[in-house]
Design a protein around this motif. Structure first.
Motif, mmCIF file in Angstrom:
data_model
loop_
_atom_site.group_PDB
_atom_site.id
_atom_site.type_symbol
_atom_site.label_atom_id
_atom_site.label_comp_id
_atom_site.label_asym_id
_atom_site.label_seq_id
_atom_site.Cartn_x
_atom_site.Cartn_y
_atom_site.Cartn_z
ATOM 1 N N LEU A 130 0.827 -1.217 0.000
ATOM 2 C CA LEU A 130 0.000 0.000 0.000
ATOM 3 C C LEU A 130 0.858 1.261 0.000
ATOM 4 O O LEU A 130 0.545 2.237 -0.692
ATOM 5 C CB LEU A 130 -0.929 0.003 1.212
ATOM 6 C CG LEU A 130 -2.097 -0.983 1.180
ATOM 7 C CD1 LEU A 130 -2.860 -0.952 2.502
ATOM 8 C CD2 LEU A 130 -3.045 -0.666 0.023
ATOM 9 N N LEU A 131 1.956 1.236 0.764
ATOM 10 C CA LEU A 131 2.863 2.383 0.779
ATOM 11 C C LEU A 131 3.462 2.607 -0.600
ATOM 12 O O LEU A 131 3.554 3.747 -1.073
ATOM 13 C CB LEU A 131 3.976 2.160 1.811
ATOM 14 C CG LEU A 131 5.083 3.228 1.872
ATOM 15 C CD1 LEU A 131 4.501 4.595 2.232
ATOM 16 C CD2 LEU A 131 6.155 2.826 2.878
ATOM 17 N N GLY A 132 3.850 1.513 -1.269
ATOM 18 C CA GLY A 132 4.412 1.624 -2.606
ATOM 19 C C GLY A 132 3.413 2.185 -3.604
ATOM 20 O O GLY A 132 3.754 3.048 -4.434
ATOM 21 N N ILE A 133 2.167 1.710 -3.539
ATOM 22 C CA ILE A 133 1.122 2.199 -4.448
ATOM 23 C C ILE A 133 0.848 3.676 -4.193
ATOM 24 O O ILE A 133 0.757 4.477 -5.129
ATOM 25 C CB ILE A 133 -0.169 1.373 -4.275
ATOM 26 C CG1 ILE A 133 0.057 -0.064 -4.736
ATOM 27 C CG2 ILE A 133 -1.318 2.008 -5.063
ATOM 28 C CD1 ILE A 133 -1.113 -0.988 -4.445
ATOM 29 N N ALA A 134 0.717 4.033 -2.910
ATOM 30 C CA ALA A 134 0.432 5.427 -2.561
ATOM 31 C C ALA A 134 1.552 6.346 -3.034
ATOM 32 O O ALA A 134 1.297 7.468 -3.500
ATOM 33 C CB ALA A 134 0.252 5.558 -1.046
ATOM 34 N N PHE A 157 -7.244 7.802 11.716
ATOM 35 C CA PHE A 157 -7.617 6.390 11.585
ATOM 36 C C PHE A 157 -6.453 5.567 11.028
ATOM 37 O O PHE A 157 -6.261 4.409 11.414
ATOM 38 C CB PHE A 157 -8.846 6.239 10.688
ATOM 39 C CG PHE A 157 -10.146 6.412 11.422
ATOM 40 C CD1 PHE A 157 -10.610 5.418 12.277
ATOM 41 C CD2 PHE A 157 -10.903 7.563 11.287
ATOM 42 C CE1 PHE A 157 -11.803 5.569 12.980
ATOM 43 C CE2 PHE A 157 -12.093 7.734 11.973
ATOM 44 C CZ PHE A 157 -12.548 6.733 12.825
ATOM 45 N N ALA A 158 -5.674 6.173 10.133
ATOM 46 C CA ALA A 158 -4.502 5.473 9.600
ATOM 47 C C ALA A 158 -3.487 5.223 10.707
ATOM 48 O O ALA A 158 -2.873 4.158 10.786
ATOM 49 C CB ALA A 158 -3.874 6.298 8.479
ATOM 50 N N GLN A 159 -3.297 6.212 11.589
ATOM 51 C CA GLN A 159 -2.387 6.038 12.717
ATOM 52 C C GLN A 159 -2.890 4.938 13.645
ATOM 53 O O GLN A 159 -2.104 4.146 14.173
ATOM 54 C CB GLN A 159 -2.252 7.339 13.516
ATOM 55 C CG GLN A 159 -1.373 7.187 14.740
ATOM 56 C CD GLN A 159 -1.230 8.460 15.558
ATOM 57 O OE1 GLN A 159 -0.121 8.919 15.811
ATOM 58 N NE2 GLN A 159 -2.351 9.032 15.989
ATOM 59 N N GLY A 171 4.343 4.649 8.888
ATOM 60 C CA GLY A 171 4.027 4.090 7.569
ATOM 61 C C GLY A 171 2.562 4.211 7.225
ATOM 62 O O GLY A 171 2.201 4.637 6.117
ATOM 63 N N GLY A 172 1.684 3.849 8.157
ATOM 64 C CA GLY A 172 0.248 3.922 7.899
ATOM 65 C C GLY A 172 -0.211 5.349 7.692
ATOM 66 O O GLY A 172 -1.001 5.650 6.795
ATOM 67 N N THR A 173 0.295 6.268 8.538
ATOM 68 C CA THR A 173 -0.111 7.668 8.451
ATOM 69 C C THR A 173 0.405 8.320 7.173
ATOM 70 O O THR A 173 -0.324 9.046 6.490
ATOM 71 C CB THR A 173 0.398 8.458 9.676
ATOM 72 O OG1 THR A 173 0.142 7.706 10.859
ATOM 73 C CG2 THR A 173 -0.297 9.790 9.776
ATOM 74 N N ILE A 174 1.667 8.051 6.836
ATOM 75 C CA ILE A 174 2.242 8.614 5.617
ATOM 76 C C ILE A 174 1.544 8.061 4.381
ATOM 77 O O ILE A 174 1.293 8.786 3.416
ATOM 78 C CB ILE A 174 3.757 8.327 5.560
ATOM 79 C CG1 ILE A 174 4.474 9.150 6.636
ATOM 80 C CG2 ILE A 174 4.320 8.652 4.181
ATOM 81 C CD1 ILE A 174 5.930 8.779 6.819
ATOM 82 N N THR A 175 1.206 6.776 4.402
ATOM 83 C CA THR A 175 0.483 6.170 3.280
ATOM 84 C C THR A 175 -0.836 6.884 3.046
ATOM 85 O O THR A 175 -1.195 7.210 1.900
ATOM 86 C CB THR A 175 0.222 4.674 3.545
ATOM 87 O OG1 THR A 175 1.478 3.986 3.645
ATOM 88 C CG2 THR A 175 -0.598 4.054 2.418
ATOM 89 N N ASP A 186 5.528 16.703 3.935
ATOM 90 C CA ASP A 186 4.405 17.243 4.701
ATOM 91 C C ASP A 186 3.627 16.119 5.385
ATOM 92 O O ASP A 186 3.200 16.263 6.537
ATOM 93 C CB ASP A 186 3.488 18.036 3.773
ATOM 94 C CG ASP A 186 4.116 19.340 3.321
ATOM 95 O OD1 ASP A 186 3.858 20.375 3.941
ATOM 96 O OD2 ASP A 186 4.899 19.309 2.362
ATOM 97 N N ALA A 187 3.431 15.005 4.682
ATOM 98 C CA ALA A 187 2.744 13.862 5.280
ATOM 99 C C ALA A 187 3.538 13.320 6.458
ATOM 100 O O ALA A 187 2.980 12.983 7.507
ATOM 101 C CB ALA A 187 2.550 12.762 4.229
ATOM 102 N N ALA A 188 4.871 13.248 6.312
ATOM 103 C CA ALA A 188 5.714 12.744 7.393
ATOM 104 C C ALA A 188 5.720 13.693 8.580
ATOM 105 O O ALA A 188 5.658 13.268 9.740
ATOM 106 C CB ALA A 188 7.140 12.538 6.885
ATOM 107 N N ARG A 189 5.782 14.993 8.324
ATOM 108 C CA ARG A 189 5.811 15.971 9.414
ATOM 109 C C ARG A 189 4.536 15.885 10.253
ATOM 110 O O ARG A 189 4.583 15.874 11.483
ATOM 111 C CB ARG A 189 5.981 17.385 8.855
ATOM 112 C CG ARG A 189 6.068 18.480 9.912
ATOM 113 C CD ARG A 189 6.355 19.830 9.267
ATOM 114 N NE ARG A 189 7.707 19.878 8.732
ATOM 115 C CZ ARG A 189 8.768 20.292 9.422
ATOM 116 N NH1 ARG A 189 8.621 20.708 10.674
ATOM 117 N NH2 ARG A 189 9.963 20.321 8.867
#
Length: 274
Positions: A130-134, A157-159, A171-175, A186-189
């Protein structure tokens, strides 16, 4: 277990807490592989996670102070309610609600069923894919100033999925952020800032709950592991933020899939017990 095992676990906790590879999965696996094949224990895990999260506070100190300050000023009318930092304070609170609610509702499953090594292996692979696709399909145009309440809840919810070992909090949150079109940095921050109340809350709760429970590590060993986890995590955050501003998540995707596959093979052969 002795200082050597505590040092190894602290090192791994610091290395993996903020990379999208799932620190809980690595600690769960190491618990089976290190001498004694014993779970490090809730208190040890809780304290070392507090150490790694302290690294986030140090790294993002200026951002955190500014956000908290503006949030409080907006409450008393000394700052506009639509101030970006005050708004970020609210979005962090809103994004933290899902993991609190789901953590309490599924506490028993989190500490038992979800810790199965089979689930860890499957989650490593599934969320790696999922991370790769995103990362491939995400527009990567939005910035934190574009964050909405709805997106904050989605991030939350991803977290919360990281309550299952193998998913990865970052990983879930960034995805989710990538699927919503946010830039990698920005997603990582936001993922790191969002983790602060969740990790400190769960860490101190687990520490309080297991304070009188005898674990495999002594207090000095646990403190050494925590200091190591803090120092390593501080360097990892700096490395990771620099990495994703220039490169993709592909190496982490490959690593997750490879680790999950190896884990399935070892479980199938009976080398590891689920």
């Amino acid at each position: 277990m002795h200082f050597f095992e505590a040092i190894i676990l602290g090192l791994v906790q610091g290395l993996t807490e903020f990379l999208p590879v799932s620190s809980s999965a690595h600690l769960r696996i190491l618990g089976e592989l290190l001498p004694g094949a014993e779970d490090p224990g809730a208190a040890f895990t809780a304290i070392t996670q507090i150490g790694t999260e302290a690294a986030v506070v140090v790294f993002f100190w200026r951002d955190i102070v500014r956000i908290i300050g503006q949030w409080f000023r907006s409450l008393v009318g000394k700052a506009p309610r639509n101030d970006p930092d005050a708004r970020m304070g609210w979005l962090i609170i809103i994004g933290s609600i899902p993991i609190v609610v789901l953590g309490l509702l599924f506490q028993d499953q989190i500490e038992t069923v979800f810790r199965s090594m089979w689930i860890v292996a499957i989650m490593l692979i599934v969320f790696g894919v999922l991370l790769g696709i995103a990362d491939m399909v995400g527009a990567k145009r939005r910035e934190l100033k574009d964050l909405t309440v709805g997106h904050g809840v989605a991030f939350g919810f991803a977290q919360a999925l990281a309550l299952v070992p193998g998913v990865s909090r970052s990983g879930g949150t960034i995805t989710m952020g990538l699927f919503l079109g946010y830039k990698r940095a920005d997603a990582a921050r936001y993922a790191f800032l969002l983790a602060i109340p969740a990790v400190f809350g769960s860490g101190f709760y687990q520490l309080f709950k297991s304070w009188d429970v005898q674990g495999p590590f002594s207090l000095p060993e646990t403190l050494v592991a925590t200091v190591i986890a803090f120092a390593v995590a501080l360097g990892v955050i700096a490395f990771f933020m620099n990495w994703i501003s220039k490169r993709s998540f592909l190496p982490f995707v490959i690593y997750r899939i490879a680790l999950g596959t190896v884990l399935i093979v070892l479980l199938s052969m009976g080398v590891l017990q689920p």
